[in-house]
Motif scaffolding. Structure first.
Motif, mmCIF file in Angstrom:
data_model
loop_
_atom_site.group_PDB
_atom_site.id
_atom_site.type_symbol
_atom_site.label_atom_id
_atom_site.label_comp_id
_atom_site.label_asym_id
_atom_site.label_seq_id
_atom_site.Cartn_x
_atom_site.Cartn_y
_atom_site.Cartn_z
ATOM 1 N N ARG A 76 10.105 21.642 -12.278
ATOM 2 C CA ARG A 76 9.221 20.467 -12.236
ATOM 3 C C ARG A 76 9.663 19.530 -11.122
ATOM 4 O O ARG A 76 10.864 19.332 -10.918
ATOM 5 C CB ARG A 76 9.245 19.714 -13.578
ATOM 6 C CG ARG A 76 8.682 20.539 -14.684
ATOM 7 C CD ARG A 76 8.724 19.847 -16.034
ATOM 8 N NE ARG A 76 7.954 20.644 -16.969
ATOM 9 C CZ ARG A 76 6.669 20.439 -17.254
ATOM 10 N NH1 ARG A 76 6.051 19.400 -16.730
ATOM 11 N NH2 ARG A 76 6.011 21.232 -18.068
ATOM 12 N N LYS A 77 8.693 18.934 -10.461
ATOM 13 C CA LYS A 77 9.032 18.120 -9.288
ATOM 14 C C LYS A 77 9.560 16.748 -9.703
ATOM 15 O O LYS A 77 8.926 16.022 -10.465
ATOM 16 C CB LYS A 77 7.792 17.970 -8.402
ATOM 17 C CG LYS A 77 8.057 17.258 -7.106
ATOM 18 C CD LYS A 77 6.999 17.604 -6.087
ATOM 19 C CE LYS A 77 6.981 16.623 -4.941
ATOM 20 N NZ LYS A 77 6.071 17.027 -3.874
ATOM 21 N N CYS A 78 10.717 16.405 -9.146
ATOM 22 C CA CYS A 78 11.347 15.131 -9.482
ATOM 23 C C CYS A 78 11.372 14.204 -8.276
ATOM 24 O O CYS A 78 11.438 12.988 -8.432
ATOM 25 C CB CYS A 78 12.767 15.401 -9.973
ATOM 26 S SG CYS A 78 13.555 13.977 -10.669
ATOM 27 N N GLY A 115 0.875 -1.174 0.000
ATOM 28 C CA GLY A 115 0.000 0.000 0.000
ATOM 29 C C GLY A 115 0.912 1.223 0.000
ATOM 30 O O GLY A 115 0.995 1.976 -0.966
ATOM 31 N N SER A 116 1.624 1.391 1.111
ATOM 32 C CA SER A 116 2.597 2.479 1.236
ATOM 33 C C SER A 116 3.781 1.963 2.046
ATOM 34 O O SER A 116 3.596 1.300 3.066
ATOM 35 C CB SER A 116 1.962 3.667 1.958
ATOM 36 O OG SER A 116 2.968 4.546 2.420
ATOM 37 N N THR A 117 4.981 2.310 1.631
ATOM 38 C CA THR A 117 6.156 1.899 2.416
ATOM 39 C C THR A 117 6.160 2.587 3.783
ATOM 40 O O THR A 117 6.814 2.110 4.714
ATOM 41 C CB THR A 117 7.464 2.219 1.662
ATOM 42 O OG1 THR A 117 7.544 3.632 1.434
ATOM 43 C CG2 THR A 117 7.557 1.465 0.341
ATOM 44 N N MET A 118 5.425 3.698 3.915
ATOM 45 C CA MET A 118 5.356 4.388 5.212
ATOM 46 C C MET A 118 4.692 3.491 6.257
ATOM 47 O O MET A 118 5.048 3.508 7.431
ATOM 48 C CB MET A 118 4.564 5.701 5.103
ATOM 49 C CG MET A 118 5.149 6.725 4.170
ATOM 50 S SD MET A 118 6.855 7.175 4.529
ATOM 51 C CE MET A 118 6.679 8.217 5.967
ATOM 52 N N TYR A 128 6.152 -1.027 -6.610
ATOM 53 C CA TYR A 128 5.091 -0.033 -6.752
ATOM 54 C C TYR A 128 4.245 0.016 -5.497
ATOM 55 O O TYR A 128 4.278 -0.909 -4.672
ATOM 56 C CB TYR A 128 4.241 -0.268 -8.007
ATOM 57 C CG TYR A 128 3.370 -1.497 -8.026
ATOM 58 C CD1 TYR A 128 3.895 -2.729 -8.400
ATOM 59 C CD2 TYR A 128 2.007 -1.423 -7.714
ATOM 60 C CE1 TYR A 128 3.089 -3.860 -8.454
ATOM 61 C CE2 TYR A 128 1.190 -2.549 -7.775
ATOM 62 C CZ TYR A 128 1.741 -3.764 -8.136
ATOM 63 O OH TYR A 128 0.954 -4.872 -8.186
ATOM 64 N N GLN A 129 3.546 1.117 -5.350
ATOM 65 C CA GLN A 129 2.666 1.324 -4.201
ATOM 66 C C GLN A 129 1.247 1.529 -4.719
ATOM 67 O O GLN A 129 1.032 2.261 -5.687
ATOM 68 C CB GLN A 129 3.084 2.568 -3.422
ATOM 69 C CG GLN A 129 4.519 2.532 -2.908
ATOM 70 C CD GLN A 129 4.865 3.776 -2.109
ATOM 71 O OE1 GLN A 129 5.034 3.705 -0.906
ATOM 72 N NE2 GLN A 129 4.963 4.907 -2.787
ATOM 73 N N THR A 130 0.318 0.887 -4.050
ATOM 74 C CA THR A 130 -1.075 1.060 -4.469
ATOM 75 C C THR A 130 -1.716 2.251 -3.753
ATOM 76 O O THR A 130 -2.753 2.733 -4.165
ATOM 77 C CB THR A 130 -1.890 -0.210 -4.160
ATOM 78 O OG1 THR A 130 -1.747 -0.497 -2.758
ATOM 79 C CG2 THR A 130 -1.390 -1.393 -4.971
ATOM 80 N N GLY A 135 0.401 5.092 -2.341
ATOM 81 C CA GLY A 135 1.528 5.946 -1.958
ATOM 82 C C GLY A 135 1.015 7.290 -1.447
ATOM 83 O O GLY A 135 0.123 7.878 -2.060
ATOM 84 N N VAL A 136 1.586 7.747 -0.343
ATOM 85 C CA VAL A 136 1.094 8.999 0.254
ATOM 86 C C VAL A 136 2.114 10.114 0.090
ATOM 87 O O VAL A 136 3.325 9.909 0.195
ATOM 88 C CB VAL A 136 0.740 8.848 1.760
ATOM 89 C CG1 VAL A 136 -0.512 8.050 1.940
ATOM 90 C CG2 VAL A 136 1.887 8.255 2.547
ATOM 91 N N GLY A 137 1.589 11.299 -0.167
ATOM 92 C CA GLY A 137 2.416 12.490 -0.241
ATOM 93 C C GLY A 137 2.091 13.413 0.921
ATOM 94 O O GLY A 137 1.310 13.070 1.805
ATOM 95 N N ARG A 138 2.702 14.577 0.901
ATOM 96 C CA ARG A 138 2.421 15.546 1.956
ATOM 97 C C ARG A 138 1.013 16.096 1.790
ATOM 98 O O ARG A 138 0.439 16.063 0.718
ATOM 99 C CB ARG A 138 3.443 16.685 1.878
ATOM 100 C CG ARG A 138 4.834 16.251 2.335
ATOM 101 C CD ARG A 138 5.887 17.207 1.879
ATOM 102 N NE ARG A 138 5.659 18.563 2.350
ATOM 103 C CZ ARG A 138 6.032 19.019 3.558
ATOM 104 N NH1 ARG A 138 6.662 18.230 4.378
ATOM 105 N NH2 ARG A 138 5.784 20.251 3.923
ATOM 106 N N HIS A 139 0.485 16.590 2.900
ATOM 107 C CA HIS A 139 -0.840 17.222 2.912
ATOM 108 C C HIS A 139 -1.923 16.286 2.368
ATOM 109 O O HIS A 139 -2.836 16.725 1.658
ATOM 110 C CB HIS A 139 -0.831 18.534 2.120
ATOM 111 C CG HIS A 139 0.273 19.446 2.522
ATOM 112 N ND1 HIS A 139 0.373 19.983 3.792
ATOM 113 C CD2 HIS A 139 1.371 19.899 1.859
ATOM 114 C CE1 HIS A 139 1.452 20.733 3.871
ATOM 115 N NE2 HIS A 139 2.087 20.688 2.727
#
Ligand code: BTN
Length: 231
Positions: free
Chosen positions: A111-113, A29-32, A49-51, A53-57
């Motif tokens: 651009r975000k990398c 799901g997420s490595t976090m 791969y992550q099903t 994956g979470v980002g900030r906010h």
């Protein structure tokens, strides 16, 4: 595809990062989340791969199979704000290109990398890092336009990138706050940005690692959370 079923060369990574426990999954799901169990300092948990994956906010981190480096690393450190800056510096150094956007996005040509997420977990921090390595296309409607190392002409395998990055993370998070602040400061000056209600010019970091922005009437604001955008 290797004997362990992964297209990632885990054996070579383990051999080159002897001080770390490295666990790698085809899909999570997420490595976090995966990194919490067991929560062991210096453990690295990655996935093809992550099903979820979470980002900030609360955002989603798009994680297509084998095209990015997606991992979390358990750090025996605190506090989160300074660690966040240290992680960005480590990523910038390993990639050798781009600019940091406070607190810790790596942008190349605007651009975000790469993106970084640091979550406190007891006396540890779980550092989650996502780097776009070989993507050639991205979903519509991203908050910041994205790029990948391949699109920027940087050819490096995910394995070599991880092996280069991890020791840099170890080094940067162990450095004193004033060293981290000094290294990050050039990325936090002289840009016109909007941060929530405030629009103005970035004016460096305060001693806690928060961003200073001077608005058009000369008033200085301290920005405590991300969401800073160039205008
Ligand atoms: C951001 O810029 O919003 C932070 C993105 C962090 C993404 C990484 S990918 C590995 C780790 N696992 C996750 O679910 N998120 C982080």
């Amino acid at each position: 595809m290797r004997a362990n079923g992964l297209s990632f060369d885990l054996d070579s990574v383990r051999a080159r990062l002897p001080g770390h426990r490295v666990d790698w999954f085809e899909s999570v799901g997420s490595t976090m989340i995966e990194a919490r169990q067991p929560l062991v300092a210096r453990r690295i948990v990655g996935a093809e791969y992550q099903t979820a994956g979470v980002g900030r906010h609360g955002r989603t981190w798009h994680s297509p199979a084998g095209e990015g480096l997606y991992f979390s690393m358990v750090l025996a450190v605190a506090p989160v704000p300074m660690i966040t800056l240290a992680l960005g510096l480590a990523v910038r150094e390993a990639i050798g290109a781009g600019d940091l956007r406070w607190p810790n996005d790596l942008l190349i040509g605007g651009r975000k990398c790469a993106g970084i997420l640091a979550q406190a977990e007891g006396s540890n921090v779980i550092a989650g890092i996502g780097i776009n390595v070989s993507q050639r296309e991205f979903p519509e409607g991203l908050d910041t336009p994205a790029t990948s190392l391949a699109l920027e002409g940087i050819e490096i395998s995910r394995e070599d990138l991880l092996v280069s990055l991890v020791p840099r993370i170890d080094e940067w998070v162990a450095r004193p706050a004033d060293t981290i602040l000094k290294a990050f400061d050039p990325y936090a000056r002289g840009q016109r940005v909007r941060a929530g209600e405030v629009t103005g010019i970035t004016a460096g970091l305060d001693p806690n690692g928060f961003l200073r922005v001077r608005d058009d009437s000369g008033v200085e604001h301290t920005i405590l959370a991300g969401g800073v955008r160039a205008v």
